[in-house]
Design a protein around this motif. Sequence first.
Motif, PDB file in Angstrom:
ATOM      1  N   PHE A   1       1.004  -1.370   0.249  1.00 52.99           N
ATOM      2  CA  PHE A   1      -0.267  -0.019  -0.051  1.00 52.99           C
ATOM      3  C   PHE A   1       0.594   0.863   0.046  1.00 52.99           C
ATOM      4  O   PHE A   1       2.100   0.950   0.705  1.00 52.99           O
ATOM      5  N   SER A   2       0.495   2.024  -0.420  1.00 50.49           N
ATOM      6  CA  SER A   2       1.084   3.227  -0.712  1.00 50.49           C
ATOM      7  C   SER A   2       0.221   4.797  -0.496  1.00 50.49           C
ATOM      8  O   SER A   2      -0.951   5.012  -0.983  1.00 50.49           O
ATOM      9  N   LEU A   3       0.562   5.948  -0.009  1.00 50.35           N
ATOM     10  CA  LEU A   3       0.005   7.359  -0.201  1.00 50.35           C
ATOM     11  C   LEU A   3       0.220   7.664  -0.426  1.00 50.35           C
ATOM     12  O   LEU A   3       1.963   8.278  -0.775  1.00 50.35           O
ATOM     13  N   ASP A   4      -0.439   9.004  -1.737  1.00 56.10           N
ATOM     14  CA  ASP A   4       0.628   9.565  -2.677  1.00 56.10           C
ATOM     15  C   ASP A   4      -1.242  10.679  -3.074  1.00 56.10           C
ATOM     16  O   ASP A   4      -1.751  10.205  -2.306  1.00 56.10           O
ATOM     17  N   ARG A   5      -0.181  11.335  -3.433  1.00 55.31           N
ATOM     18  CA  ARG A   5      -1.075  12.867  -3.657  1.00 55.31           C
ATOM     19  C   ARG A   5      -1.923  13.280  -2.107  1.00 55.31           C
ATOM     20  O   ARG A   5      -2.952  13.970  -2.103  1.00 55.31           O
ATOM     21  N   PRO A   6      -0.639  13.399  -1.515  1.00 54.39           N
ATOM     22  CA  PRO A   6      -1.166  14.431  -0.298  1.00 54.39           C
ATOM     23  C   PRO A   6      -1.425  15.749  -0.558  1.00 54.39           C
ATOM     24  O   PRO A   6      -2.064  15.958  -1.703  1.00 54.39           O
ATOM     25  N   ASP A   7      -2.704  16.474   0.861  1.00 60.92           N
ATOM     26  CA  ASP A   7      -2.887  17.038   0.755  1.00 60.92           C
ATOM     27  C   ASP A   7      -2.147  18.140   1.414  1.00 60.92           C
ATOM     28  O   ASP A   7      -1.964  19.391   2.045  1.00 60.92           O
ATOM     29  N   ASP A   8      -1.554  17.256   2.371  1.00 61.64           N
ATOM     30  CA  ASP A   8      -0.978  18.579   3.823  1.00 61.64           C
ATOM     31  C   ASP A   8       0.673  17.094   3.867  1.00 61.64           C
ATOM     32  O   ASP A   8       0.400  16.327   3.737  1.00 61.64           O
ATOM     33  N   LEU A   9       1.288  17.666   4.683  1.00 62.41           N
ATOM     34  CA  LEU A   9       2.733  16.748   5.699  1.00 62.41           C
ATOM     35  C   LEU A   9       2.006  16.563   6.894  1.00 62.41           C
ATOM     36  O   LEU A   9       3.033  15.528   7.408  1.00 62.41           O
ATOM     37  N   ARG A  10       0.574  16.262   7.468  1.00 61.72           N
ATOM     38  CA  ARG A  10       0.542  15.580   8.582  1.00 61.72           C
ATOM     39  C   ARG A  10       0.468  14.293   8.898  1.00 61.72           C
ATOM     40  O   ARG A  10      -0.661  13.477   8.633  1.00 61.72           O
ATOM     41  N   PHE A  11       1.433  13.686   8.726  1.00 64.17           N
ATOM     42  CA  PHE A  11       2.003  12.011   9.110  1.00 64.17           C
ATOM     43  C   PHE A  11       1.509  11.715  10.205  1.00 64.17           C
ATOM     44  O   PHE A  11       2.380  11.781  10.473  1.00 64.17           O
ATOM     45  N   ASP A  12       0.470  11.010   9.606  1.00 59.93           N
ATOM     46  CA  ASP A  12       1.185  10.055  11.232  1.00 59.93           C
ATOM     47  C   ASP A  12       1.269   8.519  11.169  1.00 59.93           C
ATOM     48  O   ASP A  12       1.081   7.759  10.714  1.00 59.93           O
ATOM     49  N   ALA A  13       2.956   8.497  11.165  1.00 59.17           N
ATOM     50  CA  ALA A  13       3.375   6.982  10.668  1.00 59.17           C
ATOM     51  C   ALA A  13       2.915   5.752  11.356  1.00 59.17           C
ATOM     52  O   ALA A  13       3.040   4.781  11.060  1.00 59.17           O
ATOM     53  N   ALA A  14       2.737   6.171  13.259  1.00 58.97           N
ATOM     54  CA  ALA A  14       1.881   4.977  13.348  1.00 58.97           C
ATOM     55  C   ALA A  14       0.325   5.084  12.952  1.00 58.97           C
ATOM     56  O   ALA A  14       0.305   3.397  13.061  1.00 58.97           O
ATOM     57  N   GLU A  15      -0.412   5.338  11.889  1.00 53.70           N
ATOM     58  CA  GLU A  15      -1.421   5.134  11.935  1.00 53.70           C
ATOM     59  C   GLU A  15      -1.189   4.965  10.765  1.00 53.70           C
ATOM     60  O   GLU A  15      -1.807   3.979  10.146  1.00 53.70           O
ATOM     61  N   LEU A  16      -0.814   4.900  10.254  1.00 51.74           N
ATOM     62  CA  LEU A  16      -0.169   4.768   8.429  1.00 51.74           C
ATOM     63  C   LEU A  16       0.338   2.667   8.828  1.00 51.74           C
ATOM     64  O   LEU A  16      -0.127   2.721   7.574  1.00 51.74           O
ATOM     65  N   ALA A  17       0.870   3.140   9.497  1.00 51.38           N
ATOM     66  CA  ALA A  17       1.572   1.129   9.725  1.00 51.38           C
ATOM     67  C   ALA A  17       0.605   0.737  10.128  1.00 51.38           C
ATOM     68  O   ALA A  17       0.772  -0.643   9.586  1.00 51.38           O
ATOM     69  N   ALA A  18      -0.052   1.069  10.858  1.00 51.22           N
ATOM     70  CA  ALA A  18      -1.596   0.020  10.840  1.00 51.22           C
ATOM     71  C   ALA A  18      -1.853  -0.287  10.462  1.00 51.22           C
ATOM     72  O   ALA A  18      -2.896  -1.206   9.907  1.00 51.22           O
ATOM     73  N   LEU A  19      -2.365   1.133   9.473  1.00 47.93           N
ATOM     74  CA  LEU A  19      -3.300   0.440   7.810  1.00 47.93           C
ATOM     75  C   LEU A  19      -3.223   0.309   6.776  1.00 47.93           C
ATOM     76  O   LEU A  19      -3.043  -0.841   6.242  1.00 47.93           O
ATOM     77  N   GLY A  20      -0.812  -0.842   7.184  1.00 47.85           N
ATOM     78  CA  GLY A  20      -0.581  -1.312   6.001  1.00 47.85           C
ATOM     79  C   GLY A  20       0.050  -0.156   4.921  1.00 47.85           C
ATOM     80  O   GLY A  20       1.315  -0.985   4.365  1.00 47.85           O
ATOM     81  N   ILE A  21       0.039   0.397   5.043  1.00 43.71           N
ATOM     82  CA  ILE A  21       1.373   2.055   4.115  1.00 43.71           C
ATOM     83  C   ILE A  21       2.405   0.860   4.266  1.00 43.71           C
ATOM     84  O   ILE A  21       2.860   1.629   5.454  1.00 43.71           O
ATOM     85  N   GLY A  22       3.314   0.938   3.193  1.00 42.48           N
ATOM     86  CA  GLY A  22       4.497   1.219   3.421  1.00 42.48           C
ATOM     87  C   GLY A  22       5.060   1.850   2.465  1.00 42.48           C
ATOM     88  O   GLY A  22       6.627   2.032   2.314  1.00 42.48           O
TER      89      GLY A  22
END
Length: 483
Positions: free
Chosen positions: A358-379
């Motif tokens: 999984f990847s996160l692209d096309r962001p609207d801002d730089l508010r990245f919660d690393a723990a929450e993204l890792a829980a979703l499986g985003i690498g």
Amino acid sequence: MVPVLGRYAGLLTVGLLGLVVFGPLAVFLPLWSALTLGVLAAGVAGLALTRIAVLKARCEKLSGEVDLLSRRLLKVETGAATAAAQPQPEAAEAALRAQIEELTVEFGLLSGIVRDLTGVVTAQDAEIARLNARPVAAPDLRSEIRAEIRAELAAPAPEPILSSRPQAAAPEAPPVVATRPVLPASPTMRPIPPLPLPPRPIPPRPAREPEEEAEIIRAFEGEGLEIHLQPVVTLPQRKVVAYEALARLRVGGVSTEPETFLPVLERHGRTTELDRRMLQRAAIVTRHLARRGSETMLTYGLSPLSLFEPGLMRELARMAADDPALAGLVIGLPQASWRGLDAGQRSLLAPLRGRIGFSLDRPDDLRFDAAELAALGIGQVKVPAEMLLRPASERDRLADIAVEDTAPALARAGIRLVATEIGDEADVPDLIDLDVPFAQGSAFATPRPVRAEVLATPSDAPVPPPEPEPERRSFRSVLRRAV
């Protein structure tokens, strides 16, 4: 032998004593010996009868206990059979959970349909507003006011309400752009100063011509869709570690960008078909890379509307389950889609976790919660270089941490940061100073189409053995061979 003697030692002892004692008596006193033997026989018979009675009582007691145990065992077996016939609470809970998940998916599908309908209605309203938007000349307010006053003075008295004659409909007033105060019906009134007219609105950009849209649809339905690959390199080594699959549409012999044809496909509801065809080709490229023994990953950005199509996500889950080679495929979704996931969409993405990335692209801002993204499986997180090097000054777009700490914070959670849209070589040193490990853009390589023979390779072709690595020889051996 010893246990037998130990068990019958008493009887043997009595027999030996009787033989030693009664043997001489039988010779010298036969009558007394016979009488003594009779008495002994009677005593032995009495003891035997007593023992038999005791054993019989014990047997009856054991029989009663065995009967009681058999009845208890029968009762336990009956209870077990009854419990087995009744539904288990675990099975009932699992069945209830499955029904709840199915209802959740259905609700997600219905919400997606409602959102699609809302988008379609909004698009239709926008089209109607564009068609109705025409530049209208502002009327002369003074002449309009004078004409209205003359009409009010010359109008006859109104008829009674109870009159049976139908009243004539008043003529519609022409549209007035500027607002004006309500005038009294008195003929004597002060002249009204001219009111300032509002600024003329900028007419919206006209919609695409129907002929051009029809040409785009024909190209999409034909053989115009192409898949291009753009490499992702490491910094500062610039080694290719991944590719991004980009959709291109050849219209009239010219390859067009998604900004040109994607709005048309969204208006006609063809984005899901676009993602399905692109995922099929991306899977072929991923298998081709796996056959070559390459660990290079391939990323493709899904349209946000594809999350509301359960059939596409289930088909992708079946493909990933049947083919382990698709572990190198990574699907990307916008930041807004990851933040707005509902229960149905999470259940559709759950079977894909661990099988593809999984990847996160096309962001609207730089508010990245690393723990929450890792829980979703985003690498992987892909951010435009413009946002990292020149962040916006708006308060809602500022991150909670410094920009230079974004990459290390994501790396601690096992997420790699990729800077995209790098077109200037001068931005590369600044990205290296920010500890950005990966980069992508035209400064390194432009997107190139995939060769036709790669897409024509059958997916079930046997995997060829890896090519042997070239043998490394020392410089001395090379010189020896040259001599």
